[in-house]
Scaffold this active site. Structure first.
Site, short mmCIF file in Angstrom:
data_model
loop_
_atom_site.label_atom_id
_atom_site.label_comp_id
_atom_site.label_asym_id
_atom_site.label_seq_id
_atom_site.Cartn_x
_atom_site.Cartn_y
_atom_site.Cartn_z
N LEU A 189 8.21 3.71 7.79
CA LEU A 189 8.15 2.25 7.90
C LEU A 189 6.80 1.74 7.41
O LEU A 189 5.84 2.50 7.29
CB LEU A 189 8.38 1.87 9.36
CG LEU A 189 9.78 2.27 9.87
CD1 LEU A 189 9.80 2.46 11.37
CD2 LEU A 189 10.81 1.25 9.42
N PRO A 190 6.70 0.42 7.13
CA PRO A 190 5.47 -0.09 6.52
C PRO A 190 4.21 0.07 7.38
O PRO A 190 3.21 0.58 6.89
CB PRO A 190 5.78 -1.57 6.28
CG PRO A 190 7.27 -1.67 6.24
CD PRO A 190 7.77 -0.60 7.17
N THR A 197 2.35 5.49 7.18
CA THR A 197 0.89 5.52 7.31
C THR A 197 0.50 4.45 8.31
O THR A 197 0.66 3.25 8.03
CB THR A 197 0.20 5.22 5.96
OG1 THR A 197 0.66 6.17 5.00
CG2 THR A 197 -1.31 5.32 6.09
N LYS A 213 -4.92 11.18 6.27
CA LYS A 213 -4.34 10.23 5.31
C LYS A 213 -5.27 9.03 5.08
O LYS A 213 -5.52 8.64 3.94
CB LYS A 213 -2.97 9.76 5.85
CG LYS A 213 -2.30 8.67 5.05
CD LYS A 213 -1.85 9.16 3.69
CE LYS A 213 -1.27 8.02 2.87
NZ LYS A 213 -0.98 8.43 1.49
N LYS A 261 -3.69 -2.47 3.42
CA LYS A 261 -3.31 -2.06 4.79
C LYS A 261 -4.05 -0.78 5.18
O LYS A 261 -4.64 -0.69 6.26
CB LYS A 261 -1.80 -1.82 4.87
CG LYS A 261 -1.34 -1.39 6.25
CD LYS A 261 0.01 -0.68 6.22
CE LYS A 261 -0.09 0.68 5.60
NZ LYS A 261 1.05 1.56 5.84
#
Ligand code: NAD
Length: 305
Positions: free
Chosen positions: A67-68, A103, A178, A253
């Site tokens: 998901l975003p 992420t 990440k 983001k």
């Protein structure tokens, strides 16, 4: 294995497809009916649409989310305050592992892992690198935060979508790896963009400059694989109007996640903060959907073609 897969976007769509090809049975959910139909159309025997995350997870042996951002992962796992019964945690059988490949920030992962553990479900964070190309080819790298036992449990599933499955340490450390990598990538891209723009402004052929950089001490992935100057690399987003690739808003983001996490541990990020401001500005000017290497146009005072 019966897998619930939630989030079938640029990354999740091809990842789910690879799991079907590896022989798994999927129950899928996405807010986009079109994305769901794309998957069901692939193999109606082995892929079924679910009406909510809870329905997808009800008889699953493993749940994967892609998901975003943090708020989407929280909503999918916990449901909304108005309707918690839509969330994965309201229906998933005890003991079934949850794998979040989005992420997001390490603190949210750790908080959600505690909520899941309280009802008997272990949660691993497993963000990826390799982009949409790696997702389609099944060659992603997974950075996994999990106990050793949970890692051993989820590794075979992740092998259906990736080539390198790396155990980074305890829950949340996959996200740490990440966001640190993407912090460095954002900064190195701006550095390459500055150097290429200066060289071109001073009159050197950008191809010649890139060739020198790529055999000298300035060499890095942003220069030799993803060069932001149009025409230097025919397959880079710069040579197709900065379309496809990794969007400015996703990089924005990830830089926000790195800056927030840095504040929590009192770690200065002078270049990370500056990088975030440049991507903010570029996004604010309406270019959030372009590939992140388009930041070179901001430095050159240009608009996309
Ligand atoms: P995307 O926007 O293409 O896909 C996200 C999907 O989630 C969409 O289909 C959307 O409809 C769905 N969604 C959103 N909220 C939902 C909800 N509440 N319930 C169900 N579905 C919901 O994003 P993406 O490019 O696939 O990226 C997913 C994650 O992977 C992000 O965290 C991103 O940072 C990370 N990532 C992306 C790339 C890349 O190259 N695109 C590379 C590495 C990591």
């Amino acid at each position: 294995m019966r897998i619930a897969f939630i989030g079938l976007g640029h990354m999740g769509g091809p990842m789910a497809r690879n799991l079907v090809q590896a022989g798994h049975h999927l129950r899928v959910f996405d807010l986009s009916a079109e994305a769901v139909q794309g998957l069901v159309g692939l193999d109606a025997q082995r892929v079924h649409a679910a009406a909510s995350p809870a329905e997808a997870a009800r008889d699953a042996e493993c749940v994967i989310t892609m998901l975003p951002a943090p708020q989407h992962v929280e909503a999918v796992l916990c449901g909304t305050p108005e309707d918690p019964s839509r969330g994965v945690l309201s229906s998933v059988p005890r003991g079934v592992p949850l794998i979040d490949c989005s992420t997001i920030d390490p603190a949210t992962v750790q908080r959600l892992a505690q909520l899941a553990a309280a009802q008997g479900n272990p949660l691993a964070d497993a963000p990826v690198s390799g982009g949409t190309g790696g997702a389609a080819a099944g060659t992603l790298t997974f950075m996994v935060g999990a106990t050793p036992d949970l890692f051993a449990q989820v590794q075979p599933v992740l092998q259906g979508m990736g080539q390198h499955i790396v155990h980074c340490g305890a829950t949340g450390t996959g996200q740490v790896a990440k966001i640190c990598n993407n912090l460095l990538l954002a900064i190195s891209m701006i550095g390459v963009a500055e150097a290429m723009s200066l060289g071109a402004a001073l009159g050197i052929d950008p191809q010649v400059l890139a060739g020198i950089v790529n055999t000298s001490s300035g060499r890095c992935w942003s220069a030799d694989t993803y060069n932001p100057y149009p025409g230097v690399l025919p397959n880079a987003p710069a040579s197709r109007g900065y379309s496809g690739g990794f969007g400015v808003d996703l990089m924005r983001k990830d830089l926000g996640l790195a800056n927030d996490a840095a504040r929590q541990v009192h770690q200065p990020l002078p270049l990370g903060a500056q990088a975030l401001q440049l991507y903010e500005l570029w996004s604010r000017q309406g270019h959030g959907q372009l590939d992140f290497s388009s930041i070179i146009l901001l430095l050159q005072g240009q608009r996309p073609a």
